[in-house]
Design an enzyme around this catalytic site. Structure first.
Site, PDB file in Angstrom:
ATOM      1  N   GLY A   1       0.803  -1.211   0.000  1.00 38.58           N
ATOM      2  CA  GLY A   1       0.000   0.000   0.000  1.00 38.58           C
ATOM      3  C   GLY A   1       0.836   1.261   0.000  1.00 38.58           C
TER       4      GLY A   1
ATOM      5  N   LEU B   1      -3.422  -5.656  -5.570  1.00 42.97           N
ATOM      6  CA  LEU B   1      -2.439  -4.577  -5.382  1.00 42.97           C
ATOM      7  C   LEU B   1      -1.189  -5.086  -4.667  1.00 42.97           C
ATOM      8  CD1 LEU B   1      -1.868  -1.481  -5.527  1.00 42.97           C
ATOM      9  CD2 LEU B   1      -2.777  -1.362  -3.193  1.00 42.97           C
ATOM     10  N   ASP B   2      -0.015  -4.878  -5.269  1.00 40.18           N
ATOM     11  CA  ASP B   2       1.277  -5.280  -4.679  1.00 40.18           C
ATOM     12  C   ASP B   2       1.350  -6.782  -4.413  1.00 40.18           C
ATOM     13  OD1 ASP B   2       1.828  -2.575  -4.678  1.00 40.18           O
ATOM     14  OD2 ASP B   2       1.232  -2.315  -2.588  1.00 40.18           O
ATOM     15  N   GLY B   3       0.481  -7.556  -5.094  1.00 43.53           N
ATOM     16  CA  GLY B   3       0.430  -8.982  -4.801  1.00 43.53           C
ATOM     17  C   GLY B   3       0.921  -9.872  -5.936  1.00 43.53           C
TER      18      GLY B   3
END
Lengths: 297, 297, 297, 297
Positions: free
Chosen positions: D214, D240-242
């Site tokens: 995040g 997200l960011d995964g």
């Protein structure tokens, strides 16, 4: 000899697993030839790494790990058949069943950190080999070694007894070991010895070679004011500190660090680097060509 | 000269902030004397780092960063008063107001990576200095430098024009720069020059010194088969590649890496190491004693 | 208890050496006040490190190492006098003579690598402390510990005996130890215990916190496909894996590494990180403020 | 568009060199089949790397680099023939002639360090690809990009123009690029976009994922008091960011470093990590399986 320190985890050998190291002049068809051979002999490749020095006219190196059911019963025929392919491609090669553990002899003097690291890795099951013996020019570490159930031989070395010590060493090692480890052994290794165990003696030098060859490398490093120190594991050759480098590592130091601090910091680098180099040799990950190593990690 | 690449962030100088570097023979009372002096002169210490080489009879080094309101108006009196203390303790010292930016001259030949890194750090506001000029024995990088609004001087160096080039260099630099950076400048620096800018010339050597001094260090490293390569930033002294080391760093390489790969990997090490060394000099973090540096990071 | 493994090097304590850790709200005159105090009390500062969180209105931290002849005879008066200064500046402080070795209790379960690392550092003279005892919920490591002449207490912990075990722990530790080390101790530490030994319990967590809090961090890391794994030494607080971080380190891994490989690689990181954190605590290098550490290396 | 910064070194393409990436369920005979195929088609393997997830019933991955004379004339027939083998072994595969350079689009917002690093690597000949365009939601970096002869498109993104911007992006990219790089592009990537460029969008996240997902990761890291910070290059997926992690790296920090210091230190990590990830993608070194990458370095 009994092991008083409790059982180490049994590394349940892959009874069907073997590793091959091959080097030869590069030419088309090598991978096809080898992989076809393995396929026809029921072997399933589980890992392979290859390196070609220079596509045109260079050397070709490969490490193959494979599974072959009933390996022990079939290995003789397998090797005999493979020699035909090897001859065709002019290969140097060797085959190591994983279940045939390599036998190590560790030489040590008065510093124990490298010896302890190897013993600890071995005890934890991370070093898949047999430690056949520890040989030292001092008796100091007997108490550390024997509780592991490992024979400890004290062979004093003085200017007068040098020849005798060498004879004793060869006698102890003959037919008993596959790899010799100089774990901060502070005696010169005689030439005959080096030839006999060509590319099978690993030394740990306490500097980032080729910086600070020779004696007292930490004092040299302190004197030069370097900001990073290191250690180097290499095969022993005739030239002092000049053999093929297997592994190196480093650590930051600062102006605050005295020679003693460098030695303390260096101990951790030395033992880590030596343990990695020994593991790689034991797992047949190293090929030597001229004065360099190819390491398939 | 106009900057066509947009404004760089204004590092709003701490107008009241200054840094002192002091070295002297150790004896009791130095810290007390200095800190008492600062307190009485209204200065508030915001950071201090100290190092004593050897408690008994060694050298004492300290770096102090402090805030002193109205510094510019008071600095002359401050320095005059401090000299008394300095005399008492036999100190070498210097005081640098943070707002007096150091002026840099960057020497470069045909490789641009170290120059670009410095320009980039400077542009990002991470290098708190003025780049007074770039000097090169080639004209190639004019197009890179001038858009930043930085003067670029092409001073060719041939065996015939060497003396003349040296004169031109000194003329360009005289009174204009506080630090000279050899950012892969491939010419020998004359002795008179080195004496004139003692401990104010930083060179980047493309090896992990003292390994591979002299020419073609990456070819030397490849030939020796090292597993780690490095770079070294050092002050330039009479002895080639022998000056006080400021910073070093390293990177892993493998048998797969050709000399060209080593050069490519090395470029990133070189520019990182040089940029750090320059920053530390600019921030008054480095003291030189004999042939070593004390770096207060 | 007798030490069967031979003598460890006697760290000839600096009988006159002491260390102070001080923290207080920042204001002008602290360094002057402290250093003047030391000077007047015949103490010679051999090292000092300072950090101010924010020049205006932040916290001030300092670590001072000094030599004071006849320290033992003068320490009571020294401390009494210093309290006046401390009160004036609202300081938290403590003074540790280097010759008063800290006493450690090591808690361990079934994994021995962290315990062994600490024992070896201690044996090599690199960990300047006394190991007062090893406590375990298993009896497995008695054979490793007792040869060093260190008492080993087996205190089983089951859901039924939890309260009793806690009582036994506190009884064993009471007045005997200055620092508790959880060297892969796999039991929850009760709240009362944490409060009693506030900032004096160091745990090693086998991940790069705050990634992978909680159980099975290596399996979590493998599942996420990270390219680097790590370990974290921290003081134990009420919040699981949430206490002030002292030290972290990492190692590269690749897609080839199984969860077991990560565990094996991780063991080396864990023991290195824990040993560093313990050394720093023992050498009075750590200050805790809110949930963070200031570490003067 | 003209390149005003001088010519970059011509990477004299290996006209006969190609790379294959293959993944399929493991079974005996794959290596034999592929290498036999290559041999029969006159291709000489110059490098191969293989990984099998689990010998029994896992996935098999291989990267092969080979030389095939007259590649361009023969590639269609080669691919047609290979598809038969691929069908037999249920392979996913792709073939990339080295001379067919991949085309990149770089998305950027207001931070320029990642963009500059890519431009420099490209300019130095270390990034063997074509940079087809730079797209930004701001106009700030036009002056940096256009001198390299690279088209720069300013596509503003506001809550109102989001849909329109997306349409404009797809229009610019359609048929023009093989890889999209989010070089600190601070806008959400729409789902349709991600699906369209599945495993062909690389993002740089400014933390050591999965720590600090995040926003504001450096502030999070400062708040937690970590001793090491990092950056992560990953393929962009819905989460997200995964997405699958390609590369990570880290750097030590200390209590002295403010959030701004972390950002400054982080910039160097970010640009290094992103440049490595992009190089590996461009050199066909990455295979994605489920949510992880296999990277053959």
């Amino acid at each position: 000899m009994e092991n008083k320190l409790g059982s180490r985890p049994q590394v349940t050998g892959h009874l069907s697993r073997a590793r091959m190291l091959i080097s030869c002049p590069d030419q088309p068809g090598i991978v096809a030839g080898v992989s076809q051979f393995l396929y026809e002999h029921d072997a399933n490749i589980v890992q392979s790494d290859q390196y070609t020095m220079d596509p045109e006219g260079g050397m070709f190196f490969i490490r193959i790990e494979f599974d072959l059911p009933h390996l022990d019963a079939r290995i003789d025929a397998f090797e005999r058949d493979f020699q035909q392919l090897a001859t065709k491609f002019n290969m140097s090669w060797n085959l190591s069943p994983v279940s045939h553990k390599k036998r190590l002899a560790i030489f040590v003097s008065k510093e124990d950190h490298c010896l302890l690291e190897l013993l600890w890795h071995w005890r934890a099951g991370d070093l898949d080999a047999d430690i056949a013996m520890v040989i030292s020019n001092h008796d100091d570490m007997r108490g550390l070694v024997e509780p592991f159930g490992i024979p400890y031989y004290h062979v004093p070395v003085t200017p007068d007894t040098k020849k005798e010590a060498e004879r004793r060493h060869l006698e102890l090692l003959e037919g008993q070991v596959d790899l010799i480890i100089l774990a901060r052994y502070m005696q010169i290794i005689p030439q005959t010895f080096i030839e006999h165990y060509n590319n099978r003696i690993i030394n740990i030098h306490h500097s980032f070679l080729p910086a600070f060859v020779g004696g007292k490398p930490y004092a040299q490093a302190h004197n030069r004011g370097v900001k990073i120190i290191g250690a180097t594991a290499h095969y022993v050759t005739e030239e002092l500190d000049g053999g093929p480098i297997i592994e190196q590592d480093v650590q930051r130091v600062s102006h605050r660090d005295s020679v003693d601090d460098l030695k303390r910091i260096g101990r951790t680098i030395e033992r880590t680097v030596l343990a990695r180099a020994v593991s790689w040799h034991v797992e047949d990950r190293i090929l030597v060509h001229e004065n360099k190593t190819v390491v398939f990690k």
